[in-house]
Design an enzyme around this catalytic site. Structure first.
Site, PDB file in Angstrom:
ATOM      1  N   HIS A   1       0.900  -1.035  -0.112  1.00 35.82           N
ATOM      2  CA  HIS A   1      -0.116  -0.288  -0.178  1.00 35.82           C
ATOM      3  C   HIS A   1       0.931   1.150  -0.009  1.00 35.82           C
ATOM      4  CE1 HIS A   1      -2.414  -3.012   2.438  1.00 35.82           C
ATOM      5  NE2 HIS A   1      -3.464  -2.332   1.902  1.00 35.82           N
TER       6      HIS A   1
ATOM      7  N   ASP B   1       2.341   2.083   3.273  1.00 38.64           N
ATOM      8  CA  ASP B   1       3.189   1.115   3.839  1.00 38.64           C
ATOM      9  C   ASP B   1       4.823   1.490   3.519  1.00 38.64           C
ATOM     10  OD1 ASP B   1       0.922  -0.428   4.254  1.00 38.64           O
ATOM     11  OD2 ASP B   1       1.504  -1.832   2.523  1.00 38.64           O
TER      12      ASP B   1
HETATM   13  C1  XUL Z   1      -7.422  -6.890   4.118  1.00 36.24           C
HETATM   14  C2  XUL Z   1      -6.619  -7.164   3.096  1.00 36.24           C
HETATM   15  C3  XUL Z   1      -5.678  -6.236   2.271  1.00 36.24           C
HETATM   16  C4  XUL Z   1      -5.565  -6.221   0.763  1.00 36.24           C
HETATM   17  C5  XUL Z   1      -4.849  -5.163   0.361  1.00 36.24           C
HETATM   18  O1  XUL Z   1      -8.260  -7.657   4.576  1.00 36.24           O
HETATM   19  O2  XUL Z   1      -6.534  -8.374   2.806  1.00 36.24           O
HETATM   20  O3  XUL Z   1      -4.585  -6.169   2.934  1.00 36.24           O
HETATM   21  O4  XUL Z   1      -4.943  -7.368   0.463  1.00 36.24           O
HETATM   22  O5  XUL Z   1      -5.451  -3.884   0.720  1.00 36.24           O
END
Ligand code: XUL
Ligand code: CO
Length: 441
Positions: A100, A103
């Site tokens: 993300h 992050d």
């Molecule tokens: C949350 C989840 C996230 C996504 C990316 O449950 O799985 O980490 O993979 O936003």
């Protein structure tokens, strides 16, 4: 550059009789299978959020693992994280990572400042990728769910200002994904859902989510992005009802809003079980609709009703997952991201390696078992024979559209009772075959 894990050497494959916890028992990254290395078949990825940021904080207590990477200031920490991540990937023979935006670099005072500092971290990441040319970005995404501004959703917020802010954030995350050569961009609907219908305009929220996705696709394609967009279904958590409930729901949404061509699905094991489906079910739905894309590998606890994101160690599930992946033609732009975190009590630096080794070995073994299951052929042959009535006679005529209700009524009247056309489903025999294959590896 200082080493973050000086006590951990590169993890090597030692085979199934090895008792060395810091060795692979099944994952031999360079083993050639069907002309391709195992690492290319499996396309393992590190999840930046769990591995580099997650310190074990939960609603009952503070973190237990030190993920400061020796730095107390956010900018220095961003850089140290990048150094540590590449050391982890290198030592584990993992070729991909997923992140993300936040992050990589957290939020600062304003969006402009946040963007500028994020860009500096991405510059550093790009440099690092040059140093390690085999390390690639599997997918990027935007964390449009943790800041208070997203309390009611991002693309589905009742506030148009929040929608605009989310669009700006996603635009920037797409730019970074393109710049780093990412082959995918994920939308996991963070808080895109509702807590109560008493205050929710369901139709407008759905329409707006589609508007946001169309804008993202239009923008990214204009900027030259040729990879896949993914939606990652999840039925609940954090909201009571997440709009991207499961694979079937998402496919309906994509069809309704004319987004079908640009999107595939990123299927997460623990999200499947939260939707009261098996992991294999979600993969099957995606595959049979031509929409299998990528995987977030993890596992839940069957006795718990939330997303525990455990490292996957269940061979049976991994086998049936890889069975679907192979049947889908393997990974193309997608891969196998460990959206998994070591337990809060597994807090030492070695636990990062031990948990990845457990997950990677599970999927290496699952991959081999799935190949054996397909090569064995008994399951496929049984299923094929079960539907043999569709290859000839009245079945063939139904499929070719040669008959309608009148002809079928005539047929049924003449044919009489039809229970004699049925044969046993043989579920127990088939489950025994899976066991037989699994334990003969
Ligand atoms: C949350 C989840 C996230 C996504 C990316 O449950 O799985 O980490 O993979 O936003
Ligand atoms: Co996920």
């Amino acid at each position: 550059m200082n080493e973050f894990f000086p006590d951990i050497k590169k993890i090597t494959y030692e085979g199934k009789s090895s008792r060395n916890p810091l060795a692979f028992k099944y994952y031999d990254p360079d083993e050639i299978i069907d002309g391709k290395k195992m690492r290319e078949h499996l396309k393992f990825a590190v999840s930046w959020w769990h591995t580099m940021c997650g310190d074990g904080t939960d609603m009952f207590g503070v973190g237990t693992a030190d993920k400061s990477w020796g730095e107390s200031y956010p900018e220095a920490r961003s850089k140290a994280r990048i150094d540590a991540a590449f050391e982890i990937m290198d030592k584990l023979s993992i070729d991909y990572f997923c992140f993300h935006d936040r992050d990589i670099s957290p939020e600062y005072g304003t969006l402009a400042e946040t963007n500028a500092r994020f860009d500096a971290a991405v510059d550093y990441l790009a440099e690092k990728m040059k140093e390690y040319p085999d390390k690639k970005l599997l997918w990027g995404t935007a964390k449009a769910f943790d800041h208070p501004r997203y309390m009611h959703g991002a693309g589905t917020s009742p506030s148009a200002d929040v929608f605009a802010y989310a669009a700006a954030q996603i635009k920037h995350a797409i730019d970074a994904t393109i710049r780093l050569g990412g082959t995918g961009y994920v939308f996991w609907g963070g808080r895109e859902g509702y807590e109560t219908l008493l205050n929710t305009n369901y139709a407008l929220e759905q329409d707006n989510m589609a508007r946001l996705l169309h804008m993202a696709v239009d923008y990214a394609r204009r900027k030259g992005f040729t990879g896949d967009f993914y939606i990652e279904p999840k039925p609940k958590e954090p909201t009571k009802h997440q709009y991207d409930f499961d694979a079937a729901t998402v496919l309906g949404f994509l069809r309704k809003y004319d987004l079908f061509d640009d999107f595939r699905l990123n299927i997460e094991a623990n999200h499947a079980t939260l939707a009261q489906h098996t992991f294999q079910h979600e993969l099957r739905v995606a595959r049979e609709n031509g929409k299998f894309g990528s995987i977030d590998a993890n596992q839940g606890d069957p006795l718990l009703g939330w997303d525990t994101d455990q490292f996957p160690t269940n061979i049976y599930d991994a086998t049936l997952c890889m069975y679907e992946v192979i049947k889908a033609g393997g990974f193309t732009n997608g891969g196998l991201n460990f959206d998994a975190k070591a337990r809060r009590g597994s807090f030492t630096p070695e636990d990062i390696f031990l948990s990845y080794i457990a997950g990677m070995d599970t999927f290496a073994l699952g991959f081999k078992a799935a190949r054996a299951l397909i090569a064995d052929g008994r399951l496929d042959k049984f299923t094929e024979e079960r539907y043999a009535s569709w290859n000839t006679g009245i079945g063939k005529k139904i499929i070719s559209g040669d008959v309608g209700f009148e002809e079928l009524e005539q047929y049924a009247l003449q044919r009489g009772e039809v229970t004699d056309s049925l044969s046993s489903g043989r579920q127990e025999m088939l489950e025994a075959i899976v066991n037989n294959i699994l334990f003969s590896l």
